[in-house]
Design a protein around this motif. Structure first.
Motif, short mmCIF file in Angstrom:
data_model
loop_
_atom_site.label_atom_id
_atom_site.label_comp_id
_atom_site.label_asym_id
_atom_site.label_seq_id
_atom_site.Cartn_x
_atom_site.Cartn_y
_atom_site.Cartn_z
N HIS A 4 13.20 1.92 2.16
CA HIS A 4 13.91 2.32 3.38
C HIS A 4 12.99 3.12 4.30
O HIS A 4 13.04 2.95 5.53
N ALA A 5 12.16 3.98 3.71
CA ALA A 5 11.20 4.73 4.52
C ALA A 5 10.23 3.80 5.23
O ALA A 5 9.95 3.96 6.43
N LEU A 6 9.74 2.80 4.52
CA LEU A 6 8.81 1.84 5.13
C LEU A 6 9.51 1.01 6.21
O LEU A 6 8.90 0.68 7.23
N THR A 7 10.79 0.67 5.99
CA THR A 7 11.53 -0.08 7.00
C THR A 7 11.72 0.73 8.27
O THR A 7 11.60 0.21 9.39
N PHE A 8 11.99 2.03 8.12
CA PHE A 8 12.11 2.92 9.28
C PHE A 8 10.80 2.95 10.07
O PHE A 8 10.79 2.87 11.30
N VAL A 9 9.68 3.07 9.35
CA VAL A 9 8.37 3.09 10.00
C VAL A 9 8.13 1.77 10.74
O VAL A 9 7.59 1.76 11.86
N PHE A 10 8.53 0.66 10.13
CA PHE A 10 8.35 -0.65 10.78
C PHE A 10 9.17 -0.71 12.07
O PHE A 10 8.72 -1.28 13.07
N GLY A 11 10.37 -0.12 12.07
CA GLY A 11 11.17 -0.09 13.29
C GLY A 11 10.50 0.71 14.40
O GLY A 11 10.51 0.32 15.57
N VAL A 12 9.88 1.84 14.03
CA VAL A 12 9.13 2.63 15.02
C VAL A 12 7.97 1.81 15.58
O VAL A 12 7.71 1.81 16.79
N TRP A 13 7.27 1.10 14.69
CA TRP A 13 6.14 0.29 15.12
C TRP A 13 6.58 -0.81 16.09
O TRP A 13 5.90 -1.11 17.08
N LEU A 14 7.73 -1.43 15.84
CA LEU A 14 8.24 -2.48 16.72
C LEU A 14 8.46 -1.95 18.14
O LEU A 14 8.14 -2.63 19.12
N LEU A 15 9.04 -0.76 18.23
CA LEU A 15 9.28 -0.18 19.56
C LEU A 15 7.97 0.01 20.32
O LEU A 15 7.88 -0.25 21.52
#
Length: 489
Positions: A4-15
């Motif tokens: 979940h932590a890595l998924t959150f980071v991936f969402g930040v990267w997408l933005l």
């Protein structure tokens, strides 16, 4: 939880990959739906992952909207504006002047709108000599205002919005300025209006900057005319402006440029050194161990050391990332339980991105976390523990191979000789030069600073040899090429 932590980071990267920001209303609706989905549909793994991804995306978006809301109006670009504020960083030298961060407190020009954090430069009417460049400028002799960190000034300035060159795979100045909350850049105009108001503004961050200024001045006085005074200055207070271009080329060619500033490696190794010393001494005093276990005492000492060193470095963005990462590891050690290194690394990644959504844009972010992750994977001891020298050799080999794709993507080059150069330079700089330089700077021990310079001279001689290493008459220290496409990386 790690995924979940890595998924959150991936969402930040997408933005951060978008050319424009979604509207605030779109992000508010998306975040509300994501929170509701987590509460009511968290049993569905796919829904949960998409919701966490959306939260990371919206978190970065809200931060970006907040920071972009403060900007310099186009009507006030390239116009004289009178402002009052505080010198918020050490004045950094460049070829014909100095540059510093300025916190605007008041705008004296009627109708003018100026962001609170700006970067200003003042230019000298005289040319710099190589001695001035390496040992520090005499500002008064070069018609520069004698500015020091923490002072309050009234200045006449000319500003513009941050602009960068649209070069593929080149340095993105606008993203760099946005990450550091610098919303305008400009220069100090020659004017009789310019004058100092207060010698020191008594605010914690400005006091820290003044301490760094005093350390810099003391080091320059002790190491005057010393060849590598600028390198020691960079290692102690993070001020890299006095390192000569020739020295930077040596560091780049040998892959040791990460050592010549207050990097995560220095903070980690110094913190680890204090941790080991406290652990060694504490466990030998029973009356202390009965009050607090040796490991917990060592963790506190290590984190305090990391915090103090980060402050001396000015608590820059890369330094903050290292400190947050160490904080997560310290909490894991404090808990006294065996924890999965992958989980700790994922949580550290999450904390860093939560506090600094722009971290995913920095090459240092990927290089530092990538190096730790690959070393943890390669040296996890699943098949037994290696001897210390085999572990050191293997860690160098693993990091060298693992970071090649990152280095080619970010810098279009990597140092072939870096494993040998780093194997020599890392213990010399991090375990000998840095502690001696800090000891000499903080406690005014001239002999310690001179010893640190002598060791740095030995290190530089070795690095010069590595940088010029050649076979069959051609240099083989560095591999350079065009930026690889994503599929090749």
């Amino acid at each position: 939880m790690a995924i979940h932590a890595l998924t959150f980071v991936f969402g930040v990267w997408l933005l951060q990959q978008l050319a424009y920001l979604p509207s605030v209303w779109v992000m508010m609706c998306l975040s509300i739906f994501a929170v509701l989905a987590i509460f009511f549909f968290r049993q569905f793994r796919a829904v949960l992952m998409l919701s966490v991804l959306a939260l990371g995306f919206c978190w970065a978006g809200f931060f970006a909207q907040l920071r972009l809301s403060e900007t310099l109006p186009e009507d006030w670009e390239q116009r004289d504006i009178e402002v009052q504020g505080v010198v918020a960083s050490l004045p950094q030298q460049f070829e014909n002047g100095t540059r510093f961060v300025f916190d605007v407190e008041r705008v004296m020009t009627a109708g003018a709108i100026v962001p609170r954090h700006i970067s200003l430069a003042q230019y000298s009417s005289a040319e710099y000599s190589s001695t001035q460049y390496s040992s520090g400028l005499n500002q008064a002799k070069n018609n520069l205002l004698p500015m020091r960190a923490g002072e309050r000034w009234r200045l006449l300035v000319k500003l513009k919005r941050p602009h960068g060159l649209v070069n593929p795979n080149g340095f993105d100045f606008e993203a760099w300025a946005l990450e550091r909350n610098i919303r305008a850049t400009g220069s100090v105009r020659k004017s009789t209006l310019n004058h100092r108001i207060d010698g020191l503004v008594w605010s914690p961050r400005y006091v820290v900057q003044r301490i760094r200024q005093l350390l810099k001045d003391d080091m320059q006085a002790v190491l005057i005319n010393k060849t590598y005074a600028g390198v020691l200055q960079a290692l102690v207070i993070g001020s890299e402006d006095a390192i000569s271009p020739d020295d930077w080329q040596i560091f780049l060619r040998t892959g040791t440029n990460h050592l010549m500033s207050i990097s995560g490696l220095h903070i980690t190794m110094l913190s680890g050194l204090v941790f080991s010393m406290v652990m060694f001494g504490w466990r030998r005093l029973p009356w202390l161990t009965l009050r607090l276990p040796a490991r917990k005492a060592a963790v506190l000492a290590g984190m305090l050391t990391a915090f103090c060193y980060a402050l001396i470095a000015g608590f820059s963005v890369p330094t903050q990332r290292t400190f947050y990462m160490l904080g997560v590891f310290a909490l894991a050690l404090w808990s006294g339980r065996k924890v999965n290194i992958a989980c700790v690394l994922a949580y550290a990644l999450f904390v860093v991105v939560l506090l600094d959504p722009w971290a995913v844009l920095a090459p240092g972010f990927w290089l530092s976390f990538g190096a730790v992750a690959f070393m943890a994977f390669a040296l996890g001891g699943r098949l037994g523990q290696l001897s210390w020298w085999l572990s050191a050799v293997r860690s160098q080999w693993v990091v060298t191979l693992a970071l090649v794709p990152f280095l080619l993507v970010f810098f279009q080059q990597f140092s072939i000789i870096s494993p040998l150069a780093n194997a020599f330079a890392i213990p010399m700089v991090s375990l000998l030069v840095v502690p001696l330089a800090i000891l000499g700077a903080l406690f005014s021990l001239d002999s310690a600073l001179l010893w640190a310079h002598s060791l740095m001279t030995i290190t530089m001689r070795a690095l010069e040899y590595f940088a010029n290493f050649s076979l069959v008459g051609s240099s083989c220290a560095v591999w350079q090429q065009s930026a690889p496409p994503p599929w090749a990386a």
